[in-house]
Scaffold this active site. Structure first.
Site, mmCIF file in Angstrom:
data_model
loop_
_atom_site.group_PDB
_atom_site.id
_atom_site.type_symbol
_atom_site.label_atom_id
_atom_site.label_comp_id
_atom_site.label_asym_id
_atom_site.label_seq_id
_atom_site.Cartn_x
_atom_site.Cartn_y
_atom_site.Cartn_z
ATOM 1 N N SER A 65 43.761 36.743 35.057
ATOM 2 C CA SER A 65 43.660 38.040 34.390
ATOM 3 C C SER A 65 43.714 39.143 35.442
ATOM 4 C CB SER A 65 42.343 38.116 33.609
ATOM 5 O OG SER A 65 42.181 39.398 33.067
ATOM 6 N N THR A 117 42.352 35.924 27.999
ATOM 7 C CA THR A 117 42.084 35.323 26.681
ATOM 8 C C THR A 117 43.358 34.702 26.118
ATOM 9 O OG1 THR A 117 40.332 36.917 26.275
ATOM 10 C CG2 THR A 117 41.284 35.847 24.331
ATOM 11 N N ASN A 172 31.870 32.766 34.910
ATOM 12 C CA ASN A 172 31.716 34.223 34.832
ATOM 13 C C ASN A 172 30.261 34.682 34.884
ATOM 14 O OD1 ASN A 172 32.372 32.733 32.313
ATOM 15 N ND2 ASN A 172 31.545 34.531 31.330
ATOM 16 N N THR A 187 58.172 42.615 23.873
ATOM 17 C CA THR A 187 58.572 43.427 25.023
ATOM 18 C C THR A 187 57.437 43.448 26.046
ATOM 19 O OG1 THR A 187 59.931 44.761 23.571
ATOM 20 C CG2 THR A 187 59.407 45.722 25.718
ATOM 21 N N GLN A 232 37.890 34.323 36.907
ATOM 22 C CA GLN A 232 36.838 34.915 37.746
ATOM 23 C C GLN A 232 37.000 34.579 39.221
ATOM 24 O OE1 GLN A 232 34.731 37.205 37.093
ATOM 25 N NE2 GLN A 232 34.771 37.249 34.847
ATOM 26 N N HIS A 285 42.591 42.471 35.179
ATOM 27 C CA HIS A 285 41.556 43.505 35.315
ATOM 28 C C HIS A 285 40.303 43.046 36.049
ATOM 29 C CE1 HIS A 285 38.650 42.589 31.879
ATOM 30 N NE2 HIS A 285 39.632 41.757 31.622
ATOM 31 N N CYS A 320 31.677 39.639 26.968
ATOM 32 C CA CYS A 320 32.236 39.357 25.649
ATOM 33 C C CYS A 320 31.150 38.865 24.698
ATOM 34 C CB CYS A 320 33.328 38.297 25.766
ATOM 35 S SG CYS A 320 34.425 38.569 27.164
#
Ligand code: PLP
Length: 369
Positions: A192, A70, A144, A230, A172, A194, A317
């Protein structure tokens, strides 16, 4: 529970967890610190950058770590400035489509690139786009919900030749099909962690050398001042390890997923009136979006949940909404059929037996209704 929702997220690979653990305990230094503990964390980040660079054939120095897909998508669009023109595909993820609308309200000109009934951008549409060229076109590599894969290499060639920059959301596609920043020749690419058996809350934006990035997060020199804050060292290390594993195992993974998907589709088609969306189009090897007229997708999803199956009725989402999937609507699918859609996104731990049992359960639920 049988988990069939790997496009929403994937479980953390144990090897990834193992790589991350030292950075959640022993090596807690701040990568910006100049002493040994800090330098250790910094070199772990640099190593992860190399692992991701290797997976997607991109220069490591052009990779900016973010908090996920995102943020990478938002950051990509932030490269545009006042009065610039942006064109996005009608099937983009909300992290592009909603971000684009928000920028349109502030300073951008926005237009849409339509898809055909198979979810693909046609050459006619591209020809029209070039007549009034945008500064940037954002076109996802793989969708997706449907899993549809665009012929992005050809699209980018045409757009580049006409002075249009291209961003792709490859979230994806990554880890399921080969993804090469070099070969696709895009200007910007979002990733991404995950979705590839890495940790949540970590992603990356890759940019072509020389392209100006306008940071969203300001107040520190991290990521060459492109993304202040950080770094999430453990997650970045995990993302790197997940990328390394995906590189080594990619062809084995996609073969396995494709075999499972073929079985699933053959068995699904034994159900009368079954519609597999974009069936004859190139799709991700793990994704099947199907619908049946007269079936309420949300209701079916809940019944399947009660029986121990985790599936999706579309983008995670967007779940909870009663509206039909905007992606299917963009493909010209009847709203009623679109509302019946169920997405199965397979993963590495799924088995043939799980699919056979699922079909049996699905038939019982559908015939009961
Ligand atoms: N882009 C696509 C195509 C996605 O499917 C998702 C997540 O579902 C995202 C972007 C957002 O990624 P993240 O969850 O890392 O923010």
């Amino acid at each position: 529970m049988i988990y069939f929702d790997h496009n929403a997220t994937t479980p953390l690979d144990e090897r990834v967890l193992e790589a991350m653990l030292p950075f959640l305990s022993t090596f807690y230094g701040n990568p910006s610190s100049l002493y040994r503990q800090g330098r250790l964390a910094r070199s772990a980040i640099d190593n992860a950058r190399e692992q991701i660079a290797t997976l997607v054939e991109a220069p490591a120095s052009q990779i900016i770590f973010t908090s996920g897909g995102t943020e990478a998508n938002n950051l990509a669009l932030a490269s545009l400035v006042a009065h610039d023109k942006l064109a996005i595909c009608t099937t983009e993820h909300p992290s592009i489509s909603e971000s684009a609308v928000s920028l349109q309200k502030r300073y951008l000109k926005l237009s849409h690139i339509n898809v055909d009934s198979q979810g693909l951008i046609t050459t006619t549409t591209l020809d029209q786009l070039i007549i009034n060229p945008p500064d940037l076109a954002s076109i996802m590599l793989a969708n997706n919900e449907t899993g549809v894969v665009q012929d992005l290499e050809t699209i980018t060639q045409q757009l580049r030749a006409n002075g249009i920059k291209v961003h792709t959301d490859a979230v994806q596609a990554l880890g399921k099909i080969p993804v090469s920043f070099k070969q696709l020749a895009v200007h910007l690419m979002s990733l991404s962690s995950h979705k590839i058996y890495g940790p949540k809350g970590c992603g990356a934006l890759i940019y072509e050398k020389g392209l100006k990035i306008n940071p969203i997060l300001i107040g520190g020199g991290q990521e060459h001042a492109h993304r202040a804050g950080t770094e999430n060292v453990a997650a970045i290390v995990g993302f790197g390890k997940a990328a390394e594993l995906a590189k080594v195992e990619l062809s084995h993974r996609s073969k396995k997923l494709l075999a499972l998907r073929s079985q699933l589709e053959i068995e699904l088609k034994t159900i009368p009136n079954m519609c597999i969306f974009a069936e004859n189009t190139e799709r991700l090897p793990n994704t099947v979006l199907f619908g049946m007229p007269e079936v309420d997708g949300e209701m079916l999803l809940m019944k399947l949940d009660q029986k121990g199956y985790a599936v999706s009725s579309g983008s995670a989402c967007a779940s909870g909404g009663k509206e039909p999937s905007p992606i299917l609507i963009a493909m010209g699918i009847e709203p009623k059929l679109a509302k019946s859609a169920i997405r199965i996104s397979l993963g590495l731990s799924n088995t043939q037996k799980e699919i056979t049992n699922f079909i049996h359960q699905l038939k019982t639920l559908v015939y009961q209704a």
